[in-house]
Design a protein around this motif. Structure first.
Motif, PDB file in Angstrom:
ATOM      1  N   GLN A  92       0.824  -1.215   0.000  1.00  0.00           N
ATOM      2  CA  GLN A  92       0.000   0.000   0.000  1.00  0.00           C
ATOM      3  C   GLN A  92       0.854   1.260   0.000  1.00  0.00           C
ATOM      4  OE1 GLN A  92      -2.692  -0.265   3.300  1.00  0.00           O
ATOM      5  NE2 GLN A  92      -3.913  -1.876   2.362  1.00  0.00           N
ATOM      6  N   LYS A  93       1.975   1.228   0.687  1.00  0.00           N
ATOM      7  CA  LYS A  93       2.824   2.413   0.807  1.00  0.00           C
ATOM      8  C   LYS A  93       3.770   2.601  -0.371  1.00  0.00           C
ATOM      9  CE  LYS A  93       2.605   2.614   5.801  1.00  0.00           C
ATOM     10  NZ  LYS A  93       3.285   2.407   7.063  1.00  0.00           N
ATOM     11  N   THR A  94       4.141   1.499  -1.052  1.00  0.00           N
ATOM     12  CA  THR A  94       5.150   1.609  -2.108  1.00  0.00           C
ATOM     13  C   THR A  94       4.676   1.144  -3.477  1.00  0.00           C
ATOM     14  OG1 THR A  94       6.082  -0.598  -1.753  1.00  0.00           O
ATOM     15  CG2 THR A  94       6.977   1.202  -0.406  1.00  0.00           C
ATOM     16  N   GLY A  95       3.606   0.365  -3.510  1.00  0.00           N
ATOM     17  CA  GLY A  95       3.155  -0.196  -4.777  1.00  0.00           C
ATOM     18  C   GLY A  95       3.975  -1.390  -5.216  1.00  0.00           C
ATOM     19  N   GLY A  96       4.819  -1.904  -4.346  1.00  0.00           N
ATOM     20  CA  GLY A  96       5.664  -3.050  -4.659  1.00  0.00           C
ATOM     21  C   GLY A  96       5.816  -3.968  -3.466  1.00  0.00           C
TER      22      GLY A  96
END
Length: 113
Positions: A92-96
């Motif tokens: 959710q915070k990094t997309g990875g």
């Protein structure tokens, strides 16, 4: 052993600071905890996290120096949920899914402030 500053705590563990400090102390001092599990950044291969029963740390030959503990849970099911929460939070915070990179960057940012 290194403890993540923003340690993820499983649902089965009371969120009281004293209880968490006591569990961390017991793990650091090789006190055998039968139902506690630690979640660590993967030390080998390409996995994201490892779930280790805390009782394994009581073995004198267990390699503890490279453990980077990011989560603490009571029971294996709780450890699985907590590990899933960590991965989901990173996504959710990094997309990875670069959990190790994210955690280490967070720790470094916390150390410098």
């Amino acid at each position: 052993m290194i403890w993540y500053e923003n340690l993820y705590i499983g649902e089965s563990i009371p969120k009281k600071d004293a209880k968490i400090r006591r569990l961390k102390w017991k793990i650091n001092h090789n006190k055998c905890l039968t139902n506690a599990f630690i979640i660590v950044l993967c030390r080998y291969g390409t996995n994201l996290l490892e779930i280790i029963p805390a009782r394994e740390l009581c073995q004198s030959a267990y390699p503890k120096q490279n453990l980077y503990i990011v989560g603490l849970a009571a029971g294996y099911d709780d450890a699985l949920k907590t590990a899933a929460l960590i991965v989901s939070d990173v996504y959710q915070k990094t997309g990875g899914f670069k959990v190790k990179r994210f955690i280490l960057q967070q720790q470094k940012a916390g150390d410098s402030s």
